[in-house]
Enzyme design. Sequence first.
Site, PDB file in Angstrom:
ATOM      1  N   GLU A   1       0.846  -1.194   0.000  1.00  0.00           N
ATOM      2  CA  GLU A   1       0.000   0.000   0.000  1.00  0.00           C
ATOM      3  C   GLU A   1       0.882   1.244   0.000  1.00  0.00           C
ATOM      4  O   GLU A   1       1.544   1.551   1.000  1.00  0.00           O
ATOM      5  CB  GLU A   1      -0.919   0.010   1.222  1.00  0.00           C
ATOM      6  CG  GLU A   1      -1.849   1.221   1.175  1.00  0.00           C
ATOM      7  CD  GLU A   1      -2.855   1.281   2.319  1.00  0.00           C
ATOM      8  OE1 GLU A   1      -2.969   0.311   3.063  1.00  0.00           O
ATOM      9  OE2 GLU A   1      -3.508   2.329   2.425  1.00  0.00           O
TER      10      GLU A   1
ATOM     11  N   LYS B   1      -8.621 -14.737  16.093  1.00  0.00           N
ATOM     12  CA  LYS B   1      -8.795 -14.337  14.689  1.00  0.00           C
ATOM     13  C   LYS B   1     -10.243 -14.028  14.307  1.00  0.00           C
ATOM     14  O   LYS B   1     -10.656 -14.258  13.177  1.00  0.00           O
ATOM     15  CB  LYS B   1      -8.222 -15.421  13.761  1.00  0.00           C
ATOM     16  CG  LYS B   1      -6.758 -15.711  14.039  1.00  0.00           C
ATOM     17  CD  LYS B   1      -6.214 -16.868  13.240  1.00  0.00           C
ATOM     18  CE  LYS B   1      -4.795 -17.149  13.665  1.00  0.00           C
ATOM     19  NZ  LYS B   1      -4.201 -18.300  13.029  1.00  0.00           N
TER      20      LYS B   1
ATOM     21  N   ASP C   1       1.529 -13.989  12.943  1.00  0.00           N
ATOM     22  CA  ASP C   1       0.399 -14.571  12.210  1.00  0.00           C
ATOM     23  C   ASP C   1      -0.479 -13.415  11.739  1.00  0.00           C
ATOM     24  O   ASP C   1      -1.166 -12.783  12.546  1.00  0.00           O
ATOM     25  CB  ASP C   1      -0.373 -15.502  13.148  1.00  0.00           C
ATOM     26  CG  ASP C   1      -1.446 -16.283  12.415  1.00  0.00           C
ATOM     27  OD1 ASP C   1      -1.860 -15.820  11.326  1.00  0.00           O
ATOM     28  OD2 ASP C   1      -1.869 -17.330  12.918  1.00  0.00           O
TER      29      ASP C   1
ATOM     30  N   HIS D   1      -2.389  10.119  -2.017  1.00  0.00           N
ATOM     31  CA  HIS D   1      -2.644   8.813  -2.619  1.00  0.00           C
ATOM     32  C   HIS D   1      -2.488   8.862  -4.124  1.00  0.00           C
ATOM     33  O   HIS D   1      -1.993   7.924  -4.739  1.00  0.00           O
ATOM     34  CB  HIS D   1      -4.033   8.292  -2.235  1.00  0.00           C
ATOM     35  CG  HIS D   1      -3.996   7.412  -1.026  1.00  0.00           C
ATOM     36  ND1 HIS D   1      -3.840   6.065  -1.094  1.00  0.00           N
ATOM     37  CD2 HIS D   1      -4.048   7.717   0.290  1.00  0.00           C
ATOM     38  CE1 HIS D   1      -3.803   5.550   0.117  1.00  0.00           C
ATOM     39  NE2 HIS D   1      -3.930   6.553   0.983  1.00  0.00           N
TER      40      HIS D   1
END
Length: 562
Positions: A238, A370, A446, A544
């Site tokens: 990104e 998660k 993770d 951006h």
Amino acid sequence: MEFRRRALSKPHRSLSPVGAFPAKSGSSTRVQASDALPIPIRHTNKLFSVLFMASMYYLMCRWREKIRTGAPLHALTLSDIPAIVGFIASLVYLISFFGIAYVQSFVSSHDDEDDFLLSSDQPAPCPLTCSKKSPLAAESLFGDDEEIVSAVVAGKIPSYVLEAKLGDCRRAAGIRREAISRITGRGMEGLPLDGFDYSSILGQCCEMPVGYVQLPVGIAGPLLLNGKEYFVPMATTEGCLVASTNRGCKAIAASDGAVCVVLKDGMTRAPVVRFATAKRAAELKFFLEDPRNFETLEIVFNRSSRFAKLQGIKCSLAGKNLYMRFTCLTGDAMGMNMVSKGVQNVLDCLQNDFPDMDVISISGNFCSDKKPAAVNWIEGRGKSVVCEAIIKEETVRKVLKTTVSALVELNTLKNLAGSAVAGSLGGFNAHASNIVTAIYIATGQDPAQNVESSHCITMMEAVNDNNDLHISVTMPSIEVGTVGGGTQLASQSACLNLLGVKGANLDSPGANSRLLATIVAGSVLAGELSLMSALAAGQLVKSHMKYNRSIKDMSKALPPDS
Ligand code: ADP
């Protein structure tokens, strides 16, 4: 209840080696001969070592005395007999103990501590190490690559056995990749194959590899945190993210740095068990939450690892189903394996006293791993931290190109009110998950745990006569480790090394993972500062467009070895 406590308080005796581990509970705990001993193995070893030394010393003194006085060596006095018996008994014990361990080290190189809980949803470790020297592996699959590819395509050889049968992980990946290309009719030219140590992921990080995805790693910093500087690695695609975090770091450094405190450290696992009645489920809840039983449960739980330290158990009922949330310290490991093994130990033990307990699953989602869940947001999971900084008015103006009042107002309307309108759960921030995920990928965490690890409330307030900005991020469930999982892979371990938190902290187990959690929070603080400033100043779209809209066709950029 008294009876149960007594039975549990002697776990080694209470758990008969075979019968106490019913197959239905899915136990993977290995029963060892030492389990039968009435006292812990280390005490038994010490006892026999002392006995051995003492009896040997005594007998040698007696021997010397007999030689000096000319007495026959075989003539024994009454006091010689216990010394000889003690000597023989301790010798037999020590030879059996260390001798067997020595022989076992040749037969199996498996480390007990690394023998993680295996359940049906976890892959079994590869039966063979992926070494080119493995004679068994070399014998197992004949033929050149072309023949093996054809056999895989025809379904005669399962793709997942290639590593074990070939004993060469790179070759296995190449053959599998070629077979997949032929089966699908699609090439994988952009996905690199060479330049990666496939044996390092075998049986631990990824099954059936065909290559690896390349991700750029950028550096934000220095981040001045608790008086020290850190250069923070972030793996991301990104645009703007690293640059923006870097700008936040600059503003923090210009304002004497950020301060971060670890409030809590504890990984959780919550199995679900079922009883015939809600009353029985409630009985177990009371038993587990009774402080008088904690010490016993702690002993059983902590046998899973020298780093596991049970902190508490919180229970919740749904009818006759009981959810028990175990929390424990896990040293420098993120801790899921460790806590699961400890929980399994306790479940096995409880089965003796609650034989009607039906273990449904070692994870009943009250953990909660998660998935967005209020329990993590409120109770915390992993490391709970708070990080703050006071950004000077001049820095807000010159570095962040906005004003303190604009930032405070935006924070209230966006991160607090806006998130409330959205019904957010732990999402009272601008983009914590951006920073969390980029650091997680770079350092071998993770990445799926970014769900709860990104829970964050960002607070902003004008301080020092409304001149300066007080900003804080409170993050209750940062789940990080510096050992285990993907942290030992070469690239990820290099990033941990850059932060000075690679591997286990030998002086103070857990210090490395806690430091990493503070760095994550400090970086989130930097990210929040910068993005919020960009929004307040109306810069977001502009930046951006500059960094995220390259006109180059990146699909044509091939990796080095293709
Ligand atoms: P996780 O529980 O996060 O899945 P693992 O169980 O895969 O992590 O890795 C932890 C392993 O590392 C255990 O076998 C443990 O004995 C070992 N270890 C070595 N040093 C440490 C330490 N300082 N803290 C935690 N674990 C350690």
